[in-house]
Design an enzyme around this catalytic site. Sequence first.
Site, PDB file in Angstrom:
ATOM      1  CD  GLU A   1      50.833  37.336  20.777  1.00 35.95           C
ATOM      2  OE1 GLU A   1      50.122  36.967  19.834  1.00 35.95           O
ATOM      3  OE2 GLU A   1      50.623  38.381  21.412  1.00 35.95           O
TER       4      GLU A   1
ATOM      5  CB  SER B   1      48.398  34.706  21.266  1.00 32.00           C
ATOM      6  OG  SER B   1      48.500  34.940  19.895  1.00 32.00           O
TER       7      SER B   1
ATOM      8  CE1 TYR C   1      49.217  31.229  16.730  1.00 28.69           C
ATOM      9  CE2 TYR C   1      49.403  31.704  19.070  1.00 28.69           C
ATOM     10  CZ  TYR C   1      49.042  32.088  17.794  1.00 28.69           C
ATOM     11  OH  TYR C   1      48.484  33.327  17.588  1.00 28.69           O
TER      12      TYR C   1
ATOM     13  NE  ARG D   1      40.965  35.266  15.733  1.00 29.59           N
ATOM     14  CZ  ARG D   1      42.190  35.422  16.219  1.00 29.59           C
ATOM     15  NH1 ARG D   1      43.236  35.482  15.408  1.00 29.59           N
ATOM     16  NH2 ARG D   1      42.380  35.535  17.519  1.00 29.59           N
TER      17      ARG D   1
ATOM     18  CG  ASP E   1      39.010  35.724  18.963  1.00 30.88           C
ATOM     19  OD1 ASP E   1      38.881  35.359  17.782  1.00 30.88           O
ATOM     20  OD2 ASP E   1      40.117  35.951  19.492  1.00 30.88           O
TER      21      ASP E   1
ATOM     22  CG  ASN F   1      44.433  39.607  16.887  1.00 23.82           C
ATOM     23  OD1 ASN F   1      45.163  40.440  16.359  1.00 23.82           O
ATOM     24  ND2 ASN F   1      44.891  38.503  17.425  1.00 23.82           N
TER      25      ASN F   1
ATOM     26  N   GLY G   1      47.043  36.156  13.379  1.00 21.92           N
ATOM     27  CA  GLY G   1      48.130  35.312  12.911  1.00 21.92           C
ATOM     28  C   GLY G   1      47.971  34.900  11.459  1.00 21.92           C
TER      29      GLY G   1
END
Length: 321
Positions: free
Chosen positions: A17, A143, A217, A256, A258, A276, A280
Amino acid sequence: MSDTHHIAVLMGGWANEREVSLMSGHGVADALESKGHRVTQIDMGRDVAARIAEAAPDVVFNALHGVPGEDGTVQGMLELMGIPYTHSGVATSVIAIDKQLTKQALIPHGIPMPGGRIVKSEELFERDPLPRPYVLKPVNEGSSVGVAIVTEDSNVGNPIARDAAGPWQEFPELLAEPFIKGRELTTAVIDGPDGPKALGVTELIIDNGFYDFEHKYTEGRTQHVCPAQIPPAIAALCEDYAIRAHKLLGCHGTSRTDFRWDDEAGEEGLFVLETNTQPGMTPLSLVPEQAKHAGIDYPDLCEMIVREALRVHAANGGADG
């Protein structure tokens, strides 16, 4: 933040990443400079400790993604150096980046996560570890790096062919989980004066396939619906699970969480996939987007994360924990 600081923004590195981390780091650096802080940007190499020592910042903003910036390694280095740093500490980072350890930390407290088990990649060439469809993912990458969905009509063979393209070519071990049909949701949590607060729920609608690294991304590949058009009870449950995961794992600054939600199953169809600890901070990233919707602009968000780092460092007597 009432005064200004010298902030080193740590970015780049050598993980999968890297490019995402550079985008996050440059964005954070610009935002903090716009608030009057002195910023030193550091693209992490093997000499990172020496470069940080030379810069002598008041605090490090950790904008790294993946290993070794997100797994406790860099966190331990910064603690040995006695320098405050953003986001979560060593123990939290070690647990949260490991999907199996995360399950062990969250499931006993009533947070639903998919079942599954660790498998040797060699085993996949002999038999499926779970009934198809199932998901294979590295245990400690972020990611959606190296994620594969194996279905009845996958072009990888049955069992998976030894020469088929997939994460089994790169990782000796993988986590196998049942595939949960439905919708992709995510909730950001930010620490503030009154403790952690959920910023809302975003639904991720992709053009095809699943929410992998490319969809995350590449502009235009994923539609972000913020706030998600979901029943209030599901939104409340997402926020509750995200805050509880943040607390149970011991996250700081921001996190975060998910989800996958099978909307045909109601509340029973909601599952946490992962939390996470260093989400990002790119222009396409979800935390800045949710923060903006909650009335927090990007520079203020970056300052809030720095403020929490300094608070945690002071509360721990100079160690971030």
